[in-house]
Design a protein around this motif. Structure first.
Motif, PDB file in Angstrom:
ATOM      1  N   LEU A  73       0.785  -1.283   0.029  1.00 50.32           N
ATOM      2  CA  LEU A  73      -0.024  -0.113   0.037  1.00 50.32           C
ATOM      3  C   LEU A  73       0.819   1.227   0.161  1.00 50.32           C
ATOM      4  CD1 LEU A  73      -2.720  -1.182   2.553  1.00 50.32           C
ATOM      5  CD2 LEU A  73      -3.032  -0.723   0.102  1.00 50.32           C
ATOM      6  N   ALA A  74       1.884   1.066   0.878  1.00 55.52           N
ATOM      7  CA  ALA A  74       2.776   2.395   0.743  1.00 55.52           C
ATOM      8  C   ALA A  74       3.580   2.592  -0.572  1.00 55.52           C
ATOM      9  CB  ALA A  74       4.039   2.168   1.840  1.00 55.52           C
ATOM     10  N   ARG A  75       3.827   1.547  -1.205  1.00 58.22           N
ATOM     11  CA  ARG A  75       4.459   1.734  -2.468  1.00 58.22           C
ATOM     12  C   ARG A  75       3.298   2.413  -3.540  1.00 58.22           C
ATOM     13  NH1 ARG A  75       3.798  -1.673  -6.773  1.00 58.22           N
ATOM     14  NH2 ARG A  75       3.524  -3.456  -5.090  1.00 58.22           N
ATOM     15  N   ILE A  76       2.218   1.844  -3.623  1.00 54.22           N
ATOM     16  CA  ILE A  76       1.166   2.427  -4.480  1.00 54.22           C
ATOM     17  C   ILE A  76       0.745   3.748  -4.209  1.00 54.22           C
ATOM     18  CG2 ILE A  76      -1.080   2.037  -5.346  1.00 54.22           C
ATOM     19  CD1 ILE A  76       1.273  -0.078  -6.258  1.00 54.22           C
ATOM     20  N   LEU A  77       0.779   4.063  -2.724  1.00 57.28           N
ATOM     21  CA  LEU A  77       0.442   5.487  -2.463  1.00 57.28           C
ATOM     22  C   LEU A  77       1.453   6.469  -2.504  1.00 57.28           C
ATOM     23  CD1 LEU A  77      -1.871   4.494   0.707  1.00 57.28           C
ATOM     24  CD2 LEU A  77      -2.523   5.258  -1.587  1.00 57.28           C
ATOM     25  N   VAL A  78       2.717   6.043  -2.838  1.00 57.20           N
ATOM     26  CA  VAL A  78       3.764   6.899  -2.883  1.00 57.20           C
ATOM     27  C   VAL A  78       4.213   7.355  -1.646  1.00 57.20           C
ATOM     28  CG1 VAL A  78       4.940   8.234  -4.510  1.00 57.20           C
ATOM     29  CG2 VAL A  78       2.958   7.133  -5.308  1.00 57.20           C
ATOM     30  N   LEU A  79       4.234   6.705  -0.384  1.00 54.86           N
ATOM     31  CA  LEU A  79       4.430   7.297   0.728  1.00 54.86           C
ATOM     32  C   LEU A  79       5.922   7.380   0.908  1.00 54.86           C
ATOM     33  CD1 LEU A  79       1.809   5.358   2.897  1.00 54.86           C
ATOM     34  CD2 LEU A  79       1.596   7.421   1.691  1.00 54.86           C
ATOM     35  N   ASP A  80       6.422   8.527   1.472  1.00 61.65           N
ATOM     36  CA  ASP A  80       7.780   8.536   1.796  1.00 61.65           C
ATOM     37  C   ASP A  80       8.046   7.892   3.187  1.00 61.65           C
ATOM     38  OD1 ASP A  80       7.125  10.185   4.018  1.00 61.65           O
ATOM     39  OD2 ASP A  80       7.570  12.330   2.971  1.00 61.65           O
ATOM     40  N   PRO A  81       9.579   7.741   3.595  1.00 60.43           N
ATOM     41  CA  PRO A  81       9.765   6.992   4.731  1.00 60.43           C
ATOM     42  C   PRO A  81       8.993   7.485   6.065  1.00 60.43           C
ATOM     43  CG  PRO A  81      11.762   7.415   3.442  1.00 60.43           C
ATOM     44  CD  PRO A  81      10.650   8.081   2.821  1.00 60.43           C
ATOM     45  N   ALA A  82       8.671   8.937   6.080  1.00 57.33           N
ATOM     46  CA  ALA A  82       7.849   8.990   7.537  1.00 57.33           C
ATOM     47  C   ALA A  82       6.814   8.756   7.261  1.00 57.33           C
ATOM     48  CB  ALA A  82       8.343  10.713   7.617  1.00 57.33           C
ATOM     49  N   GLU A  83       5.984   8.721   6.027  1.00 59.94           N
ATOM     50  CA  GLU A  83       4.412   8.344   5.983  1.00 59.94           C
ATOM     51  C   GLU A  83       4.340   6.818   6.306  1.00 59.94           C
ATOM     52  OE1 GLU A  83       2.705  11.847   2.822  1.00 59.94           O
ATOM     53  OE2 GLU A  83       4.507  10.073   2.126  1.00 59.94           O
ATOM     54  N   THR A  84       5.638   6.176   5.627  1.00 60.65           N
ATOM     55  CA  THR A  84       5.240   4.629   5.591  1.00 60.65           C
ATOM     56  C   THR A  84       5.692   4.394   7.047  1.00 60.65           C
ATOM     57  OG1 THR A  84       6.430   4.554   3.383  1.00 60.65           O
ATOM     58  CG2 THR A  84       6.277   2.479   4.963  1.00 60.65           C
ATOM     59  N   ALA A  85       6.501   4.833   7.806  1.00 61.63           N
ATOM     60  CA  ALA A  85       6.686   4.544   9.254  1.00 61.63           C
ATOM     61  C   ALA A  85       5.378   4.899   9.933  1.00 61.63           C
ATOM     62  CB  ALA A  85       7.854   5.382   9.920  1.00 61.63           C
ATOM     63  N   HIS A  86       4.665   5.976   9.623  1.00 61.05           N
ATOM     64  CA  HIS A  86       3.443   6.228  10.244  1.00 61.05           C
ATOM     65  C   HIS A  86       2.248   5.330  10.162  1.00 61.05           C
ATOM     66  CE1 HIS A  86       0.634   9.043  12.281  1.00 61.05           C
ATOM     67  NE2 HIS A  86      -0.259   9.040  11.052  1.00 61.05           N
TER      68      HIS A  86
END
Length: 306
Positions: A73-86
């Motif tokens: 999901l993080a990859r598809i939503l183009v999340l950065d490292p901080a957003e992925t950790a969140h």
């Protein structure tokens, strides 16, 4: 009023609305769209999960999500490292966490020793997890909040709160020429911290207070943005020394990541001169000329609660 903890579903919906099919190279064949971002079925298909399962995730009814699903999901939503950790922090949070009022934070001896070693020539501030000032040296105080009593951090009930200062204190707002940029960073970092500490009642109360009392904070909080805060620039119009441009950088203690030593360095020669003027002014009350940080808080044993 304590702010309700953000849920995994709420965050997923806000990030899904932010990503367009074009952002990820998805062809839409000209079909009309009623939503600004990805559809649930599109995200589910790209992440390799069923639409029903993803829908339950957004409704906070799916139970625990695997790391593989979250990373997809993080990859598809183009999340950065901080957003992925969140995202992972929210997924690990219990469905109904019991809020607790943690003991007020106190300085670790190593942090205090480093702050003292910097002396008066390098402005520095130690911040707790909620942005409360645990300590500052004289020049750090003079640069960031000279209108506040230097000794205020020593009393937990009086400790200055940087988020409150940014959104509720006119002096702090007037000090920062790039207030809009810094305000966004402060809000995004508070959300990041709230994801790491979902049961911290004091943090939830701080966020709730700012939402109620500041329209600017409420507007920025509603964006759902998440970011870590480690480096950046502050452009200031200081009431004593005029315009100052400084970079801030945050140093963390590995075993106490929520204690942040923030150090400020000049970006140009006029700003360096301004910092020297501030440092000289803070040292003028000492006959030995060694500065005046003698009232820094006393360190506590390393095993003390934070």
């Amino acid at each position: 009023m304590a702010m309700e903890p953000e849920s995994l579903g709420t965050f997923l919906k806000s990030r899904r609305a932010r990503v367009t099919p074009e952002d990820i190279g998805l062809r839409t064949y000209g079909s009309s769209r009623r939503v600004p971002g990805l559809r649930r079925e599109e995200l589910a298909q790209l992440a390799g999960v069923s639409v029903g399962y993803y829908t339950r995730l957004e409704q906070d009814q799916a139970g625990a999500a695997s790391r593989q699903v979250l990373d997809a999901l993080a990859r598809i939503l183009v999340l950065d490292p901080a957003e992925t950790a969140h995202l992972h922090n929210l997924a690990l949070r219990r469905a109904e966490p019991r809020m607790v009022r943690h003991q007020r934070q106190r300085l670790h001896p190593r942090v205090l020793a480093l702050l003292e070693a910097l002396g008066r020539n390098t402005p520095a501030v130690v911040l707790g997890r909620r942005g409360d000032v645990l300590a500052w040296n004289r020049t750090g105080h003079a640069l960031t909040a000279e209108h506040i009593d230097f000794d205020a951090p020593q009393a937990p009930a009086r400790r200055p709160s940087v988020p409150r200062m940014f959104f509720l204190d006119s002096h702090t707002r007037a000090l920062h020429e790039n207030w809009d940029e810094l305000a966004r960073i402060h809000v995004a970092y508070l959300r990041f911290t709230a994801g790491r500490y979902p049961t911290d009642r004091r943090l939830a109360e701080l966020i709730g207070e700012l939402v109620m009392r500041s329209d600017d904070f409420a507007r920025l909080w509603a964006t759902g943005d998440v970011a870590d805060c480690t480096v950046g620039t502050m452009r200031m119009r200081h009431p004593t020394v005029g315009r100052v441009s400084v970079d801030y950088q945050v140093w963390l203690q590995p075993d106490i990541p929520d204690h942040r030593l923030e150090i400020y360095t000049a970006n140009d020669e006029p700003s360096a001169d301004a910092l020297r003027l501030l440092a000289d002014g803070q040292g003028s009350d000492r006959p030995d000329g060694q500065g005046s940080d003698r009232h820094l808080p006393e360190a506590v044993p390393s095993a003390a609660p934070r």
